[in-house]
Write a protein that holds these residues in place. Structure first.
Motif, PDB file in Angstrom:
ATOM      1  N   GLY A  76     -39.015  31.712  30.359  1.00 32.76           N
ATOM      2  CA  GLY A  76     -37.739  32.419  30.371  1.00 32.76           C
ATOM      3  C   GLY A  76     -37.748  33.708  29.581  1.00 32.76           C
ATOM      4  O   GLY A  76     -36.882  34.557  29.767  1.00 32.76           O
ATOM      5  N   GLY A  77     -38.707  33.898  28.689  1.00 30.33           N
ATOM      6  CA  GLY A  77     -38.806  35.125  27.875  1.00 30.33           C
ATOM      7  C   GLY A  77     -40.172  35.194  27.220  1.00 30.33           C
ATOM      8  O   GLY A  77     -40.765  34.174  26.865  1.00 30.33           O
ATOM      9  N   ASP A  78     -40.681  36.425  27.067  1.00 31.24           N
ATOM     10  CA  ASP A  78     -42.011  36.616  26.486  1.00 31.24           C
ATOM     11  C   ASP A  78     -42.004  37.924  25.707  1.00 31.24           C
ATOM     12  O   ASP A  78     -41.888  39.000  26.291  1.00 31.24           O
ATOM     13  N   GLN A  79     -42.107  37.831  24.389  1.00 32.78           N
ATOM     14  CA  GLN A  79     -42.157  39.010  23.512  1.00 32.78           C
ATOM     15  C   GLN A  79     -43.399  38.907  22.630  1.00 32.78           C
ATOM     16  O   GLN A  79     -43.604  37.886  21.970  1.00 32.78           O
ATOM     17  N   ARG A  80     -44.195  39.984  22.622  1.00 33.83           N
ATOM     18  CA  ARG A  80     -45.437  39.970  21.851  1.00 33.83           C
ATOM     19  C   ARG A  80     -45.572  41.283  21.090  1.00 33.83           C
ATOM     20  O   ARG A  80     -45.239  42.351  21.597  1.00 33.83           O
ATOM     21  N   THR A  81     -46.056  41.176  19.866  1.00 34.57           N
ATOM     22  CA  THR A  81     -46.333  42.340  19.017  1.00 34.57           C
ATOM     23  C   THR A  81     -47.739  42.191  18.459  1.00 34.57           C
ATOM     24  O   THR A  81     -48.167  41.084  18.112  1.00 34.57           O
ATOM     25  N   SER A  82     -48.433  43.316  18.380  1.00 31.56           N
ATOM     26  CA  SER A  82     -49.800  43.283  17.877  1.00 31.56           C
ATOM     27  C   SER A  82     -50.108  44.602  17.196  1.00 31.56           C
ATOM     28  O   SER A  82     -49.749  45.679  17.703  1.00 31.56           O
ATOM     29  N   ASN A  83     -50.716  44.541  16.024  1.00 34.81           N
ATOM     30  CA  ASN A  83     -51.164  45.732  15.306  1.00 34.81           C
ATOM     31  C   ASN A  83     -52.457  45.384  14.578  1.00 34.81           C
ATOM     32  O   ASN A  83     -53.051  44.323  14.782  1.00 34.81           O
ATOM     33  N   ASP A  84     -52.893  46.313  13.710  1.00 36.07           N
ATOM     34  CA  ASP A  84     -54.178  46.121  13.033  1.00 36.07           C
ATOM     35  C   ASP A  84     -54.150  44.958  12.052  1.00 36.07           C
ATOM     36  O   ASP A  84     -55.172  44.308  11.815  1.00 36.07           O
ATOM     37  N   SER A  85     -52.983  44.674  11.471  1.00 33.03           N
ATOM     38  CA  SER A  85     -52.912  43.647  10.431  1.00 33.03           C
ATOM     39  C   SER A  85     -52.528  42.277  10.951  1.00 33.03           C
ATOM     40  O   SER A  85     -52.975  41.261  10.432  1.00 33.03           O
ATOM     41  N   SER A  86     -51.689  42.204  11.983  1.00 28.88           N
ATOM     42  CA  SER A  86     -51.220  40.910  12.452  1.00 28.88           C
ATOM     43  C   SER A  86     -50.807  40.997  13.910  1.00 28.88           C
ATOM     44  O   SER A  86     -50.615  42.085  14.461  1.00 28.88           O
ATOM     45  N   SER A  87     -50.655  39.830  14.532  1.00 30.31           N
ATOM     46  CA  SER A  87     -50.181  39.721  15.913  1.00 30.31           C
ATOM     47  C   SER A  87     -49.259  38.513  16.006  1.00 30.31           C
ATOM     48  O   SER A  87     -49.420  37.536  15.275  1.00 30.31           O
ATOM     49  N   GLU A  88     -48.321  38.599  16.924  1.00 31.76           N
ATOM     50  CA  GLU A  88     -47.309  37.552  17.035  1.00 31.76           C
ATOM     51  C   GLU A  88     -46.781  37.520  18.457  1.00 31.76           C
ATOM     52  O   GLU A  88     -46.691  38.561  19.133  1.00 31.76           O
ATOM     53  N   ALA A  89     -46.427  36.315  18.943  1.00 31.04           N
ATOM     54  CA  ALA A  89     -45.860  36.133  20.273  1.00 31.04           C
ATOM     55  C   ALA A  89     -44.684  35.182  20.184  1.00 31.04           C
ATOM     56  O   ALA A  89     -44.754  34.163  19.495  1.00 31.04           O
ATOM     57  N   SER A  90     -43.599  35.519  20.878  1.00 32.51           N
ATOM     58  CA  SER A  90     -42.401  34.684  20.925  1.00 32.51           C
ATOM     59  C   SER A  90     -42.112  34.346  22.386  1.00 32.51           C
ATOM     60  O   SER A  90     -41.837  35.245  23.192  1.00 32.51           O
ATOM     61  N   LEU A  91     -42.188  33.056  22.730  1.00 27.24           N
ATOM     62  CA  LEU A  91     -42.030  32.599  24.108  1.00 27.24           C
ATOM     63  C   LEU A  91     -40.806  31.706  24.220  1.00 27.24           C
ATOM     64  O   LEU A  91     -40.594  30.829  23.377  1.00 27.24           O
ATOM     65  N   THR A  92     -40.017  31.943  25.257  1.00 33.55           N
ATOM     66  CA  THR A  92     -38.899  31.074  25.593  1.00 33.55           C
ATOM     67  C   THR A  92     -39.276  30.307  26.846  1.00 33.55           C
ATOM     68  O   THR A  92     -39.415  30.891  27.922  1.00 33.55           O
ATOM     69  N   ASP A 149     -56.074  32.865  17.972  1.00 31.33           N
ATOM     70  CA  ASP A 149     -56.016  33.930  18.973  1.00 31.33           C
ATOM     71  C   ASP A 149     -54.667  33.834  19.676  1.00 31.33           C
ATOM     72  O   ASP A 149     -54.425  32.897  20.458  1.00 31.33           O
ATOM     73  N   VAL A 150     -53.792  34.780  19.406  1.00 31.81           N
ATOM     74  CA  VAL A 150     -52.428  34.709  19.924  1.00 31.81           C
ATOM     75  C   VAL A 150     -52.413  34.821  21.443  1.00 31.81           C
ATOM     76  O   VAL A 150     -51.732  34.047  22.138  1.00 31.81           O
ATOM     77  N   GLU A 151     -53.153  35.752  21.997  1.00 35.28           N
ATOM     78  CA  GLU A 151     -53.123  35.967  23.442  1.00 35.28           C
ATOM     79  C   GLU A 151     -53.659  34.756  24.199  1.00 35.28           C
ATOM     80  O   GLU A 151     -53.064  34.303  25.180  1.00 35.28           O
ATOM     81  N   ALA A 152     -54.762  34.205  23.734  1.00 35.14           N
ATOM     82  CA  ALA A 152     -55.350  33.059  24.422  1.00 35.14           C
ATOM     83  C   ALA A 152     -54.450  31.839  24.330  1.00 35.14           C
ATOM     84  O   ALA A 152     -54.234  31.119  25.315  1.00 35.14           O
ATOM     85  N   LYS A 153     -53.889  31.578  23.150  1.00 34.86           N
ATOM     86  CA  LYS A 153     -53.022  30.412  22.989  1.00 34.86           C
ATOM     87  C   LYS A 153     -51.708  30.584  23.736  1.00 34.86           C
ATOM     88  O   LYS A 153     -51.132  29.610  24.241  1.00 34.86           O
ATOM     89  N   ALA A 154     -51.211  31.817  23.818  1.00 30.73           N
ATOM     90  CA  ALA A 154     -49.994  32.051  24.597  1.00 30.73           C
ATOM     91  C   ALA A 154     -50.240  31.768  26.073  1.00 30.73           C
ATOM     92  O   ALA A 154     -49.387  31.189  26.757  1.00 30.73           O
ATOM     93  N   ALA A 155     -51.407  32.144  26.572  1.00 34.28           N
ATOM     94  CA  ALA A 155     -51.750  31.855  27.968  1.00 34.28           C
ATOM     95  C   ALA A 155     -51.845  30.344  28.200  1.00 34.28           C
ATOM     96  O   ALA A 155     -51.394  29.833  29.233  1.00 34.28           O
ATOM     97  N   ARG A 156     -52.389  29.615  27.247  1.00 37.28           N
ATOM     98  CA  ARG A 156     -52.474  28.164  27.380  1.00 37.28           C
ATOM     99  C   ARG A 156     -51.088  27.520  27.343  1.00 37.28           C
ATOM    100  O   ARG A 156     -50.810  26.565  28.074  1.00 37.28           O
ATOM    101  N   ALA A 157     -50.199  28.042  26.494  1.00 36.34           N
ATOM    102  CA  ALA A 157     -48.831  27.511  26.444  1.00 36.34           C
ATOM    103  C   ALA A 157     -48.103  27.739  27.763  1.00 36.34           C
ATOM    104  O   ALA A 157     -47.407  26.851  28.274  1.00 36.34           O
ATOM    105  N   VAL A 158     -48.282  28.918  28.349  1.00 38.05           N
ATOM    106  CA  VAL A 158     -47.651  29.210  29.636  1.00 38.05           C
ATOM    107  C   VAL A 158     -48.205  28.296  30.720  1.00 38.05           C
ATOM    108  O   VAL A 158     -47.461  27.768  31.566  1.00 38.05           O
ATOM    109  N   ALA A 159     -49.519  28.089  30.708  1.00 39.24           N
ATOM    110  CA  ALA A 159     -50.132  27.202  31.700  1.00 39.24           C
ATOM    111  C   ALA A 159     -49.639  25.767  31.530  1.00 39.24           C
ATOM    112  O   ALA A 159     -49.412  25.047  32.518  1.00 39.24           O
ATOM    113  N   LEU A 160     -49.438  25.335  30.281  1.00 35.37           N
ATOM    114  CA  LEU A 160     -48.937  23.990  30.026  1.00 35.37           C
ATOM    115  C   LEU A 160     -47.528  23.809  30.579  1.00 35.37           C
ATOM    116  O   LEU A 160     -47.198  22.769  31.169  1.00 35.37           O
TER     117      LEU A 160
END
Length: 320
Positions: free
Chosen positions: A115-131, A95-106
């Motif tokens: 420092g940066g947060d980019q996320r993409t989500s569609n029907d086939s895949s989802s991805e998050a890039s965090l700085t 789960d990209v959204e849940a794990k991204a929230a845990r990474a931010v909390a960590l």
């Protein structure tokens, strides 16, 4: 006369005796001092071969303490070295959204920030890039914590020692501060307008150089204090970011050529579609006018050709 000679001889004998006594006394003193030195030199090997002197233990302890102090100073220099840590990670999660929230909390729990947060989500895949920016002493713990969010696919950690660069900046800043102070002192003592203008220009240049050096120092201190981690979180259906290298082969070339051909045909059809209205609007009237001109020319050609035929059958006119 004889008495005078005797007195002189007695005086000479007395002087000679006094000189001999002085010479003998000096030799005895030299022998005594040489004996003392010889005895000291003879006793030195005995002291070296026998028990050590009273201050030997203290000297050894001082040497050990000096060695220990040197080791502590060396370790302190290692601890004081300025290291810039940077890292990049790729983790596949459920789960990209849940794990991204845990990474931010960590990261925020470790005293850092995002420092940066980019996320993409569609029907086939989802991805998050965090700085993520984290304190240097928490870098390893945060990296390990992010790796435990899912299946780690990529990790790249880099370090850069900037101690010498930092020391060089400190020295240059100190020198530039002295130059600025000197320029301000000379500006206060200027007694002519030309000197005042020249010194103001020089002082402004020195202050600008000092501000640039201080900005570099602050930037370097920020990189040392806060490490940077670039985290890519991939969903279950997201493609891998790993690059296996360029594909080669006949089928690969054929596919690329067919793709280029279709792209070229698409461009050509697009151009033709854009020109078609103009061709219809201008081509149909032009074709109609050309058709009418050719038809009128065919009708007028027989009438114009009969007169020359009759004139050809009549006798030629007499010469003038």
């Amino acid at each position: 006369m004889g008495r005078n000679v005797q007195r002189r001889m007695a005086a000479l004998v007395g002087v000679a005796g006094l000189a001999a006594a002085l010479i003998l006394g000096g030799c005895g003193a030299a022998e005594d001092s040489a004996g003392v030195e010889t005895g000291s030199a003879a006793d030195a090997p005995a002291q070296r071969e026998g028990a050590p002197p009273a201050g030997a233990d203290r000297g050894a302890e001082d040497g050990n303490e000096a060695d220990a102090g040197a080791g502590a100073a060396a370790d302190l220099r290692v601890d004081q070295r300025q290291i810039v840590y940077t890292g990049s990670m790729t983790v596949r999660v459920d789960d990209v959204e849940a794990k991204a929230a845990r990474a931010v909390a960590l990261v925020t729990g470790a005293g850092g920030f995002v420092g940066g947060d980019q996320r993409t989500s569609n029907d086939s895949s989802s991805e998050a890039s965090l700085t993520l920016r984290v304190p240097a002493d928490q870098f390893a713990r945060v990296v390990d914590g992010i790796a435990e969010l899912g299946e780690q696919q990529h990790r790249d950690i880099k370090t850069e020692d900037v101690t010498e660069e930092s020391l060089d900046l400190d020295a240059r800043i100190t020198t530039q501060q002295a130059r600025v102070a000197s320029g301000r002192r000379l500006l206060a003592e200027a007694d002519s307008l030309s000197d005042l203008v020249m010194l103001e220009r020089e002082l402004a240049s020195r202050e600008a150089d000092l501000a640039s050096l201080e900005a570099k120092k602050r930037r370097l201190a920020d990189l040392v204090a806060l490490s940077t981690i670039t985290v890519t979180l991939l969903g279950p259906d997201a493609p891998d970011d790993t690059d296996d290298g360029p594909d080669t082969g006949f089928l690969v070339g054929l596919g690329a050529g067919w793709t280029a051909f279709l792209a070229s045909m698409g461009v050509l059809l697009t151009v033709l579609g854009a020109l078609l209205p103009w061709l219809v609007a201008l081509g149909v009237p032009a074709f109609a006018v050309l058709w009418l001109v050719r038809r009128l020319g065919r009708r007028s050609r027989p009438a114009g050709g009969a007169a020359p035929t009759a004139a050809a059958g009549s006798p030629p006119p007499p010469p003038g």
